[in-house]
Design a protein around this motif. Structure first.
Motif, short mmCIF file in Angstrom:
data_model
loop_
_atom_site.label_atom_id
_atom_site.label_comp_id
_atom_site.label_asym_id
_atom_site.label_seq_id
_atom_site.Cartn_x
_atom_site.Cartn_y
_atom_site.Cartn_z
N PRO A 141 -12.09 -2.72 -13.94
CA PRO A 141 -10.65 -2.52 -14.42
C PRO A 141 -10.30 -1.46 -13.92
CG PRO A 141 -12.23 -2.80 -15.73
CD PRO A 141 -12.91 -2.77 -14.63
N LYS A 142 -11.02 0.02 -13.93
CA LYS A 142 -10.31 1.63 -13.87
C LYS A 142 -10.24 1.29 -12.15
CE LYS A 142 -12.91 4.37 -16.41
NZ LYS A 142 -13.86 4.91 -16.60
N GLY A 143 -11.18 1.28 -11.37
CA GLY A 143 -10.51 0.73 -10.16
C GLY A 143 -9.35 -0.12 -9.53
N GLY A 144 -9.48 -1.44 -9.81
CA GLY A 144 -8.55 -2.31 -9.92
C GLY A 144 -6.83 -1.61 -10.18
N LYS A 145 -7.07 -0.89 -11.22
CA LYS A 145 -5.46 -0.61 -11.91
C LYS A 145 -4.78 0.85 -10.64
CE LYS A 145 -5.10 -1.39 -16.56
NZ LYS A 145 -5.92 -1.46 -17.65
N LYS A 146 -6.42 1.56 -10.84
CA LYS A 146 -5.73 3.10 -9.66
C LYS A 146 -4.90 2.36 -8.33
CE LYS A 146 -8.39 7.35 -7.93
NZ LYS A 146 -9.79 6.99 -7.85
N LEU A 147 -6.22 1.29 -7.82
CA LEU A 147 -5.93 0.49 -6.65
C LEU A 147 -4.16 0.22 -6.66
CD1 LEU A 147 -6.42 0.79 -3.67
CD2 LEU A 147 -7.57 -1.96 -3.83
N ALA A 148 -4.28 -0.92 -7.13
CA ALA A 148 -2.50 -1.19 -7.80
C ALA A 148 -1.84 -0.62 -7.76
CB ALA A 148 -2.55 -2.21 -9.07
N LYS A 149 -1.83 0.90 -8.52
CA LYS A 149 -1.49 1.53 -8.61
C LYS A 149 -0.19 1.98 -7.10
CE LYS A 149 0.28 5.37 -11.62
NZ LYS A 149 -0.81 5.98 -13.12
N GLU A 150 -1.78 2.89 -6.75
CA GLU A 150 -1.45 3.22 -5.09
C GLU A 150 -0.43 2.66 -4.23
OE1 GLU A 150 -4.57 5.01 -2.26
OE2 GLU A 150 -6.26 5.05 -4.16
N ARG A 151 -0.81 1.68 -4.30
CA ARG A 151 -0.29 0.76 -3.60
C ARG A 151 0.84 0.61 -4.52
NH1 ARG A 151 -4.40 -5.33 -3.74
NH2 ARG A 151 -5.66 -4.38 -1.58
N LYS A 152 1.31 0.45 -5.20
CA LYS A 152 2.67 0.46 -5.44
C LYS A 152 3.39 1.88 -5.15
CE LYS A 152 6.41 -0.58 -8.11
NZ LYS A 152 7.43 -1.86 -8.19
N LEU A 153 2.76 3.05 -5.27
CA LEU A 153 3.41 3.82 -4.81
C LEU A 153 3.31 3.60 -3.50
CD1 LEU A 153 1.43 6.57 -6.94
CD2 LEU A 153 4.46 6.19 -6.85
N ALA A 154 2.57 3.68 -3.16
CA ALA A 154 2.83 3.33 -1.16
C ALA A 154 3.97 2.65 -1.01
CB ALA A 154 1.43 3.31 -0.99
N VAL A 155 4.02 1.41 -0.92
CA VAL A 155 5.33 0.65 -0.72
C VAL A 155 6.36 1.44 -1.43
CG1 VAL A 155 6.68 -1.07 -1.43
CG2 VAL A 155 3.89 -1.58 -1.04
N VAL A 211 5.48 -5.44 8.11
CA VAL A 211 4.68 -5.12 9.58
C VAL A 211 4.37 -3.75 9.81
CG1 VAL A 211 4.25 -5.21 11.27
CG2 VAL A 211 5.26 -7.11 10.63
N LEU A 212 5.43 -2.76 9.60
CA LEU A 212 5.58 -1.38 9.81
C LEU A 212 4.09 -0.73 8.68
CD1 LEU A 212 8.43 0.10 10.67
CD2 LEU A 212 6.88 1.23 11.98
N TYR A 213 4.71 -1.25 7.50
CA TYR A 213 3.95 -0.64 7.09
C TYR A 213 1.79 -0.80 6.91
CZ TYR A 213 1.59 -0.69 2.06
OH TYR A 213 1.26 -0.12 0.86
N ASN A 214 1.84 -1.96 7.29
CA ASN A 214 0.76 -2.44 7.36
C ASN A 214 -0.13 -1.63 8.57
OD1 ASN A 214 0.34 -4.01 5.47
ND2 ASN A 214 -0.09 -5.71 6.35
N SER A 215 0.80 -1.25 9.99
CA SER A 215 0.57 -0.48 11.24
C SER A 215 -0.28 0.96 10.59
CB SER A 215 1.35 -1.24 12.05
OG SER A 215 2.30 -0.36 11.72
N GLU A 216 0.68 1.20 9.84
CA GLU A 216 0.66 2.74 9.37
C GLU A 216 -0.47 3.08 8.24
OE1 GLU A 216 4.02 5.74 7.42
OE2 GLU A 216 4.70 4.69 9.09
N MET A 217 -0.56 2.17 7.46
CA MET A 217 -1.38 2.23 5.87
C MET A 217 -2.66 2.17 6.61
SD MET A 217 0.35 3.77 3.83
CE MET A 217 2.63 3.77 3.48
N LYS A 218 -3.68 2.55 5.46
CA LYS A 218 -5.02 2.47 5.75
C LYS A 218 -5.24 1.14 5.41
CE LYS A 218 -5.53 5.19 0.91
NZ LYS A 218 -6.41 5.76 0.02
N LYS A 219 -6.38 1.20 5.65
CA LYS A 219 -7.15 -0.32 5.20
C LYS A 219 -6.84 -0.85 3.72
CE LYS A 219 -7.93 -3.66 7.41
NZ LYS A 219 -9.45 -4.37 8.91
N SER A 220 -7.17 0.24 2.95
CA SER A 220 -7.39 -0.62 1.24
C SER A 220 -6.29 -0.87 0.64
CB SER A 220 -7.95 0.54 0.50
OG SER A 220 -7.02 1.81 0.59
N LEU A 221 -4.60 -0.46 1.69
CA LEU A 221 -3.48 -0.51 0.69
C LEU A 221 -2.80 -1.80 1.29
CD1 LEU A 221 -2.84 3.11 0.78
CD2 LEU A 221 -3.13 2.03 -0.92
#
Ligand code: ZN
Ligand code: ZN
Ligand code: ZN
Length: 693
Positions: A119-133, A174-184
């Motif tokens: 739960p912690k990791g998942g939520k953290k990652l989800a938050k990180e992805r949202k912020l990245a977008v 496409v640009l987003y994925n090419s620029e971000m690290k894999k986990s995002l």
């Protein structure tokens, strides 16, 4: 676990199934309810069989008994078979039960594990992805902030200034994925779902307001060609990729790369003489009697397909460097803010639209009499390692020139020095209108004023033309909304000073306000020496760097790769100028002794008949010298086709006398390129391009 279980099962089958004792026991139990007596008797019958076959009566009985015995044996056989079958089924069921129990255990274990870790990791990652977008989509190159007071959008009572996407969302994905690290990385649907509500697709209405004429005009032409099936894409970045080796390489985008500078978008075979119409934005000036207004209007043009294709190629060609500057500057600004150190501050500044003061019950005469007072609002967002802070400085002086700018900056810089004395490097970011920020006076002020208050290094960075909207715009919008609400509630804002007082006394504002009076602006008038000469190529400058009073280093784009060092990095051909001496001190790429040799070489050379690059009105021209009369030379100049390396002799001869010092370089005779046009050798073309820089 799985393996151990599988190993166990065959054993358990062996143990239970072929065990004869077990079979017997079960058999006995099963038979007794049906015919226990018969079973007990049967072995006896078998034993007595030979002796009992003497009489017919006996024979008959024996036969019956035999029949019965056979039947019973058959029954016994059947039952034995049934028993074995049931036994197998039982074993199978036991096995299944065991398997189910184990998988249930495993599932429970997994669940416990998920509850413990995921739960912690998942939520953290989800938050990180949202912020990245969100941070990706709100970058100024990916969406444009609409500056109007009414350009807001509200969702769940949260009001935000609207932004419109500058590229299709699919392209941005496409640009987003090419620029971000894999986990995002995200799928298109996941990406689209994380788009903030205030970042929207442009509406028809937005398309009617033109953000950047250069970009819009290429868009209009590309769309036209695309709709006629002559282009495979209408995306400008994809079209540019077709004509350059690398869109991130400045030489390619500046069209001076030897490999790609002649590349053009290829069109399929078509009836190129058929008629077509297209639209282009054009700047027109109109007047209302006393004042001139510059306006952008869409105009319709007619021509052949061939002309449309040529216009498109030409406009795309000149758009390349504009696109490069835009994206490069945006990337540099982002890098700067993300890598800010303890001793640096970044200040993003912009003039907001003037605020016209109004009363709650506006008198008509006041409205038309032109006596409404206006307030100048200069906005700034300050970034330090300690966080972000917003400022608005207000004045009743309507001056927007560079001296006014420094008066507006003064209270902010004063506060900054006082709060964070360890900050000695100041990076300023702004758009680049020559009347406000990008001119020799500002270059002089930025290389003197901050040093007086303890800064030791200053860089001023200009965003590319028409692409300078950003964080400070939000401040201006917020102030105007606040002022309008105040007036709607019956407040009076007759004069700029009242606006300032209202804003300053309001509680809970996240913006810090300062008042700038006319005298403090006039103070800066006296600081500027009279005879400052223009800095060559001012229009193309995007970074000015100063770490020594009145000395600046400028270049065509910003670079912060050595931003903590005192002198700028050698990237992108920096040029150092001492503003008081007014001559180029050195080009960082060349040793100081070498550059000004060229003109001297030409001093004694007979230029007659030679081809030259000559400067006129700060622009380079290619021509042939017809007469050399000492101080002056008479040159017949060629016409350039757009920004291209294509030159043609004009219909009427363009003979002009130039000063010898304006002859920038002697070049070789242009080579034929097409039936009409000639082109410069690559070496000369680079010289020509550098002259315009
Ligand atoms: Zn543009
Ligand atoms: Zn190239
Ligand atoms: Zn660099």
């Amino acid at each position: 676990m799985e393996k151990a279980m599988l190993d166990l099962t065959p054993q358990s089958i062996e143990n239970t199934l072929p065990d004869p004792a077990g079979v017997e026991a079960v058999e006995g139990q099963q038979e007794s309810p049906g015919g226990g007596v018969v079973v007990d008797a049967s072995p006896q019958n078998e034993d007595f069989h030979p002796q009992m076959s003497s009489t017919p009566e006996r024979e008959d009985r024996e036969k019956k008994a035999e029949k019965r015995f056979k039947r019973l044996q058959a029954e016994k056989h059947e039952l034995r078979k049934l028993n074995i079958h049931l036994r197998k089924q039982l074993a199978k069921m036991r096995k299944e039960k065991e398997r189910a129990r184990k998988s249930e255990m495993r599932a429970k274990e997994r669940l416990r594990h998920i509850e413990r870790v995921k739960p912690k990791g998942g939520k953290k990652l989800a938050k990180e992805r949202k912020l990245a977008v969100v941070s990706f989509l709100t970058r100024d190159e990916n969406s444009r902030l609409l500056p109007g007071k009414k350009d807001t959008i509200t969702k769940n009572k949260i009001k935000e200034q609207r932004r419109i996407l500058t590229k299709p969302l699919t392209e941005l994905h496409v640009l987003y994925n090419s620029e971000m690290k894999k986990s995002l990385h995200l799928s298109y649907r996941q990406f689209a779902r994380r788009r903030p509500f205030y970042v929207t697709e442009p509406k028809a209405k937005d398309r009617d307001t033109c953000a950047c004429m250069d970009h819009e005009n290429v868009h209009l032409l590309a769309n036209k060609l695309y709709s006629r099936g002559l282009l495979k894409t209408k995306s400008i970045s994809e079209l540019l990729v077709m004509i350059v080796c690398d869109p991130k390489n400045k030489d390619c985008m500046d069209r001076v790369c030897a490999k790609c500078c002649f590349e053009e978008v290829e069109f399929p075979e078509t009836e190129s003489s058929s008629e077509v119409t297209w639209e282009q934005w054009k700047r027109v000036t109109s007047t209302n009697g006393e004042r001139m207004f510059g306006n952008m209007v869409k105009q319709i043009y007619n021509g052949t397909i061939k002309e449309l294709m040529e216009l498109f190629s030409q406009k795309l060609e000149s758009l390349a460097i504009h696109q490069f500057n835009w994206l490069h500057q945006a990337e540099q600004f982002r890098y700067l803010k993300q890598n800010i150190t303890e001793c640096e501050a970044v200040l993003h500044v912009d003039f907001s639209e003037n605020y016209a003061c109004k009363l709650s019950t506006e008198v008509q005469a006041f409205h038309f009499g032109g006596s409404r007072q206006q307030a100048t609002i200069h906005t700034a967002v300050l970034y330090t390692v300690h966080g972000t802070k917003s400022y608005a400085t207000l004045s009743d002086s309507l001056r927007h020139d560079e001296r006014a700018v420094w008066a507006h900056l003064e209270p902010i810089l004063g506060e900054l020095r006082e709060t964070f004395p360890q900050i000695t490097t100041l990076h300023i970011q702004s758009d680049g209108p020559v009347t406000q920020y990008r001119n020799k006076n500002n270059f002089y002020l930025l290389s003197t004023v901050p040093f007086l208050s303890g800064f030791t290094k200053v860089t001023w960075n200009f965003s590319e033309k028409s692409h300078g909207k950003g964080a400070p715009d939000g401040i201006g919008g917020a102030i105007k909304r606040e002022a309008d609400r105040f007036v709607q509630r019956g407040g009076e804002l007759q004069a700029p000073q009242q606006l300032y007082e209202m804003l300053n006394t309001r509680l809970g504002s996240s913006i810090t306000h300062y008042w700038v009076n006319r005298e403090s602006i006039e103070k800066y008038d006296e600081l500027i020496p009279d005879n400052l000469e223009a800095v060559k190529g001012t229009f193309k400058i995007h970074q000015v760097w100063s770490s020594q009073p009145s000395q600046i280093t400028h270049r065509t784009v910003s670079c912060f790769c050595r931003k903590t060092e005192r002198s700028p990095c050698p990237c992108y051909k920096p040029v150092t100028v001492d503003l008081r001496v007014k001559r180029t001190v050195c080009n960082t790429e060349n040793p100081p002794s070498s550059p000004p040799q060229q003109p001297r070489e030409q001093e004694n050379l007979d230029l007659c008949g030679k081809f030259v690059i000559v400067i006129y009105d700060e622009k380079p021209y290619v021509g042939q010298v017809l007469e050399d009369v000492g101080e002056e030379v008479q040159v017949n100049c060629m016409l350039q086709s757009g920004d291209k390396n294509l030159f043609v002799w004009p219909q009427t001869v363009d003979l002009i006398f130039y000063y010898r010092k304006d002859v920038h370089a002697v070049i070789s005779e242009p080579e034929p390129a097409t039936s009409r046009f000639s082109k410069l050798t690559l070496q000369d073309w680079v010289k020509f391009r550098n002259t315009s820089a």
